[in-house]
Design a protein around this motif. Structure first.
Motif: not given
Length: 455
Positions: A82, A219, A338, A340
């Motif tokens: 990511v 991730r 980040w 995510h």
């Protein structure tokens, strides 16, 4: 004959070395990885703060260096990489948040305008007049970043731009870090004849830069890399099995590990240099003497899970000026950095403490208090209410990172060159402290061992 190789150290360097050996030597090689800790991974450490798993050591890798991305691709993890979002860090100085100086090279600006309100009029005049002042530069000079920048641009640039940038990477102040070791492009530009620090910085910034994101992460956190790398190495991983000594014996080596003597054809030492020095004292005394001189910078990370819906400053993190009078040195606003993470749970962040010469001696309760107080100050500076912290985790790194003082790289090259055949060194002391550099050093160590073994 089946080769027997020991890898001492189960961090990313040791695990990568074991994996590289397996790929080169095949399934029959006997590869043992010894680690004093109760789990492999070293500074790749994922722990829980309440229900949330957080990386509390390294959290990202540089994509523009090929080693880490190549490894995760080999391991089938490329789909889990990511990228950070578009937000940038801020600098905390003078009781407020400032934009990160830019354009700049590791915090060294290309002119006074890059510093914004972080400096005063006298500093601006010093910086903007720097190109007109004679530069006394000796190619290959072993000089610290702080000494050079302080002389050319003044104290404020060091404390409010360079220290925050380098401190986040090396846990040290710019005065303790070598220019060639930590900002090699700048040293190379000066060696090549740049007539001022300003022109050196501008020349670097004018060069074409690769596109795409600079950093990446996994991730599932670094625990995914540790798990998959451990399995792919096919090695026997021996946690809580410290090695105390290495000795030469009949063309190979004997390890004193957990009170037992074990024979190997070759050994890769992938532990911090001060530990490697003890292991190698008998078999490589010259290398051991060099390694023993490398200082360590301890640090600590407080991971925090905030109440759902907590508003965060509009930055990816906060780097603290070294003259700001704060106890923490940085905050990673992980949920801002980040995307995510923001999608999958409550807001999370990390507060970092400790630099070379400033060890983290406070107990956990004190660290948690300091983290909460500093966060309240930073949030107030962003016009936000103090965050409500619901869960925490404290991770200490008492030895932390090896220090890249002026002359460090030359010393480490000498330590490698002084090793007898069948021994190799890998880790954060040799080619850089980041994960890609550690992976590269591990692959080179494995290649040295394979070249040594009989065909």
């Amino acid at each position: 004959m089946t080769p027997r190789i020991a890898v001492v150290g189960g961090g990313v360097s040791g695990l990568t070395a074991a994996y590289a050996l397996r790929r080169r030597l095949g399934a029959d090689a006997a590869i043992d990885v010894y680690d004093a800790a109760d789990r492999p991974g070293g500074l790749l450490c994922t722990r829980h703060a309440g229900p949330v798993a957080m990386d509390v050591g390294a959290e990202a890798f540089i994509i523009r260096r090929p080693e880490a991305l190549a490894l995760v691709t080999e391991l089938g993890l490329a789909g889990e990489v990511v990228s950070p979002g578009p937000l940038r860090p801020a600098i905390w100085s003078g009781g407020r948040l400032h934009p990160m100086p830019r354009p700049a090279v590791m915090g060294v600006p290309d002119g006074a305008a890059a510093m914004g309100a972080l400096i005063g009029d006298a500093d601006r005049a010093l910086i903007d007049g720097e190109a007109a002042r004679p530069l006394n530069w000796t190619p290959g000079a072993a000089v610290s970043v702080g000494a050079l920048v302080r002389d050319r641009f003044g104290d404020a640039v060091v404390a409010r731009s360079v220290d925050p940038m380098l401190g986040g990477v090396y846990s040290a102040r710019a005065d303790d870090l070598g220019l060639a070791e930590t900002v090699p492009a700048l040293a190379a530009a000066l060696d090549a004849g740049a007539d001022s620090l300003t022109s050196a910085v501008r020349g670097i910034l004018a060069a074409p830069a690769p596109g795409g994101p600079v950093f990446g992460a996994l991730r599932g956190g670094y625990r995914r890399l540790v798990e998959v790398l451990s399995g792919a190495s096919g090695a026997s991983i021996l946690p809580e099995t410290p090695v105390h000594r290495i000795e030469a014996d009949r063309g190979g080596y004997v390890l004193d590990a957990a009170g037992a003597a074990r024979d190997y054809d070759a050994v890769i030492v992938a532990v911090p240099p001060w530990r490697a020095a003890t292991l190698l004292a008998a078999v490589a005394p010259e290398s051991a003497a060099t390694l023993s001189q490398v200082p360590a910078a301890g640090s600590a990370v407080v991971g925090c899970v905030l109440a759902p819906g907590t508003a965060l400053p509009g930055h990816s993190g906060i780097l603290v000026a070294s003259d700001a009078g704060m106890r923490s040195k940085a905050v990673t606003l992980s949920s801002q950095k980040w995307p995510h993470l923001a999608e999958s749970g409550p807001p999370v962040l990390r507060v970092s403490f400790g630099r070379l010469g400033e060890p983290v001696t406070a107990d956990d309760d004190t660290l948690l208090t300091w983290a909460a107080e500093d966060l309240a100050t930073y949030f107030a500076g962003a016009g936000l209410a103090a965050p409500v912290i619901e869960h925490t985790v404290v991770q200490r790194w008492p030895e932390g990172l090896p220090q890249y003082a002026p002359g460090h790289l030359a010393a480490m090259a000498g330590a490698r060159d002084s090793l007898p055949a069948g021994l190799a060194l890998a880790g954060a002391a040799f080619d850089g402290v980041g994960v890609p550099a550690c992976i590269g050093s591990a692959r080179r160590a494995a290649a040295r061992i394979v070249d040594h073994l009989p065909a």
